[in-house]
Write a protein that holds these residues in place. Structure first.
Motif, PDB file in Angstrom:
ATOM      1  N   PHE A  40      39.149  49.153 -73.491  1.00 16.05           N
ATOM      2  CA  PHE A  40      38.723  50.383 -74.151  1.00 16.05           C
ATOM      3  C   PHE A  40      37.415  50.900 -73.549  1.00 16.05           C
ATOM      4  O   PHE A  40      37.225  52.115 -73.420  1.00 16.05           O
ATOM      5  CB  PHE A  40      38.556  50.152 -75.647  1.00 16.05           C
ATOM      6  N   ARG A  41      36.519  49.984 -73.202  1.00 15.73           N
ATOM      7  CA  ARG A  41      35.253  50.393 -72.600  1.00 15.73           C
ATOM      8  C   ARG A  41      35.506  51.147 -71.294  1.00 15.73           C
ATOM      9  O   ARG A  41      34.952  52.225 -71.055  1.00 15.73           O
ATOM     10  CB  ARG A  41      34.376  49.169 -72.346  1.00 15.73           C
ATOM     11  N   GLN A  42      36.341  50.582 -70.444  1.00 14.59           N
ATOM     12  CA  GLN A  42      36.639  51.225 -69.162  1.00 14.59           C
ATOM     13  C   GLN A  42      37.377  52.546 -69.362  1.00 14.59           C
ATOM     14  O   GLN A  42      37.103  53.531 -68.675  1.00 14.59           O
ATOM     15  CB  GLN A  42      37.466  50.283 -68.282  1.00 14.59           C
ATOM     16  N   ALA A  43      38.318  52.545 -70.304  1.00 16.33           N
ATOM     17  CA  ALA A  43      39.097  53.764 -70.559  1.00 16.33           C
ATOM     18  C   ALA A  43      38.211  54.877 -71.092  1.00 16.33           C
ATOM     19  O   ALA A  43      38.357  56.043 -70.703  1.00 16.33           O
ATOM     20  CB  ALA A  43      40.223  53.456 -71.537  1.00 16.33           C
ATOM     21  N   TRP A  44      37.269  54.521 -71.986  1.00 13.99           N
ATOM     22  CA  TRP A  44      36.426  55.558 -72.562  1.00 13.99           C
ATOM     23  C   TRP A  44      35.452  56.123 -71.530  1.00 13.99           C
ATOM     24  O   TRP A  44      35.174  57.322 -71.518  1.00 13.99           O
ATOM     25  CB  TRP A  44      35.667  55.021 -73.765  1.00 13.99           C
ATOM     26  N   LYS A  45      34.968  55.288 -70.621  1.00 16.68           N
ATOM     27  CA  LYS A  45      34.081  55.774 -69.568  1.00 16.68           C
ATOM     28  C   LYS A  45      34.807  56.791 -68.682  1.00 16.68           C
ATOM     29  O   LYS A  45      34.248  57.843 -68.335  1.00 16.68           O
ATOM     30  CB  LYS A  45      33.568  54.600 -68.733  1.00 16.68           C
ATOM     31  N   LYS A  46      36.052  56.509 -68.348  1.00 14.10           N
ATOM     32  CA  LYS A  46      36.839  57.451 -67.556  1.00 14.10           C
ATOM     33  C   LYS A  46      37.120  58.736 -68.336  1.00 14.10           C
ATOM     34  O   LYS A  46      37.088  59.836 -67.788  1.00 14.10           O
ATOM     35  CB  LYS A  46      38.164  56.798 -67.132  1.00 14.10           C
ATOM     36  N   THR A  47      37.385  58.566 -69.641  1.00 16.47           N
ATOM     37  CA  THR A  47      37.676  59.728 -70.475  1.00 16.47           C
ATOM     38  C   THR A  47      36.476  60.659 -70.545  1.00 16.47           C
ATOM     39  O   THR A  47      36.618  61.888 -70.434  1.00 16.47           O
ATOM     40  CB  THR A  47      38.063  59.275 -71.897  1.00 16.47           C
TER      41      THR A  47
END
Length: 427
Positions: free
Chosen positions: A415-422
């Motif tokens: 989720f951390r990586q996904a939110w940074k990309k988002t």
């Protein structure tokens, strides 16, 4: 004849388009199981595979959720331009039938068990109808086993998804589950569930039920049957599971390692307005401790932007999450999905400010809240997610570490990586 089933990709600006620990949509493998052997079936999930428009099927079936509607319509239009017949189904076409029909030869509303064989029969006879709608809600007895062998297995975190119930006994204002299933709550015979599990791979299992504990007597029967299998499983449940100690004990003994639970708000006024007054905010801490004491992790859900929320809600919720050590959490912006009472209310009050379906992903503000500006709601939502999946918060929530920490640690990292990309895509 060649049948192609498609799950459209999530928009680039959506959190869900960035998550790598995916599991497949059960709808398409279930639909494949309802299709006769005379069909050559292929499944393309655009989130993990590319769609090849040069390899044309005889019939394309596209399953659409609201935030995927724009892309789903693009796919449908492309196929139709090439002479391929297109059928649209899923929750969005069910709620927005006339809109969907603009892009399709046929629209299937509701569940597929009754209508899908008729769709295929009519197509072969050259008599495809513009609309299909089930006259009854499907029985869950002797359901066909989903054709998981059609999936690109390496593209998913796991493929062991299974359904034991449909619907939810509650009727929340923001939820489209009851709109789709008509406030029914149906259960599969436990022996059918156990039989299907026998066809599945070893490893974690995810029950995709909207509320696996919605009928406690059934849930107890299911959990007792799971105990000898010695599996580890996850699902969704309401907080009502804590009201029955035997039920919670059986969940633990049957291998439950995590539950997705909709807390939604710390305000009882909000919960009442949402139609979720069965939740008691004052009891949350005790309920969370009770579930944790049974070795079960929690992925909580909170909604921002309801009529009683002001700018203090973001920090209040974050402090609560860290204090109660919720292992993982999903935040959602209140989203007026078609078919929900929230949609009707906001439409009637002229508060919907954006009708771009791609933004109906629960990450974008598409309406005017009462106690914040749309920008304040969006900025607060982004701030809360950034803090939640910062290293500090992850360590606070997962400490002290236990057997579930590895799984939730991987999930938090994802989720951390996904939110940074988002955030990069949104900026």
């Amino acid at each position: 004849m060649k049948l192609l089933m498609v799950a459209p990709k999530w928009p680039e600006g959506s959190l869900w388009g960035q998550i790598y620990f995916r599991f497949p949509y059960l709808a398409l493998t279930t639909l494949a199981a309802l299709t006769g052997e005379e069909w050559e079936i292929s499944i393309v999930d655009e989130n993990v595979d590319s769609l090849d428009f040069s390899d044309l099927p005889d019939l394309a079936a596209i399953s659409i959720m609201t935030p995927l509607a724009k892309r789903g319509y693009e796919i449908a239009d492309s196929f139709r331009e090439k002479g391929v017949s297109v059928v649209l189904g899923g929750i969005h076409p069910t709620m927005m039938t006339d809109e969907a029909k603009i892009h399709a030869d046929s629209v299937v509303m509701g569940e597929a068990e009754e209508t899908w064989p008729l769709v295929l029969s009519d197509f072969k006879q050259g008599n495809l109808q513009p609309f299909y709608k089930s006259t009854n809600f499907s029985s869950l007895e002797r359901l066909s086993v989903p054709k998981r062998n059609l999936l690109n297995r390496k593209s998913y975190f796991f493929t062991n998804t299974i359904q034991t119930t449909r619907g939810c006994p509650f009727d929340c204002e923001f939820c489209s589950v009851t709109s789709f299933y008509g406030r029914t709550y149906r259960v599969r015979p436990v022996e059918d569930v156990i039989s299907e599990i026998g066809y599945m791979e070893k490893g974690f299992l995810f029950f995709v039920d909207d509320n696996i504990a919605g009928k406690p007597s059934y849930a107890k029967e299911l959990f007792r049957a799971l105990i000898p299998l010695k599996i580890k499983w996850f699902s969704q449940a309401s907080l009502s599971i804590i009201k029955d100690r035997e039920l919670l004990d059986l969940a633990q003994r049957s291998g439950c390692k995590g539950l997705f639970i909709g807390f939604e708000s710390l305000s009882q006024e909000n919960l009442k307005a949402m139609g979720k007054s069965m939740n008691r905010a004052d009891d949350y801490k005790e309920a969370i401790k009770m579930i944790h004491d049974h070795g079960i992790g929690i992925q909580g859900s909170f909604i921002f932007g309801t009529d009683f929320d002001d700018k203090s809600v973001f920090s209040d919720v974050l402090r609560f999450i860290e204090k109660t050590h919720l292992e993982a959490v999903l935040f959602s912006v209140l989203t007026p999905f078609p078919g929900t009472r929230v949609y009707e209310t906001l439409l009637r009050e002229n508060r919907i400010i954006d009708t771009d379906w791609e933004k109906y992903d629960m990450n974008h503000v598409v309406f005017r809240p009462k106690k914040m500006t749309p920008k304040e709601l969006q900025d607060g939502f982004n701030w809360a997610y950034r803090k939640l999946y910062g290293h500090r918060s992850i360590l606070i929530r997962l400490f002290p570490f236990n057997r579930n920490s590895l799984f939730y640690g991987v999930q938090n990292y994802g989720f951390r990586q996904a939110w940074k990309k988002t955030l990069r895509n949104m900026s």
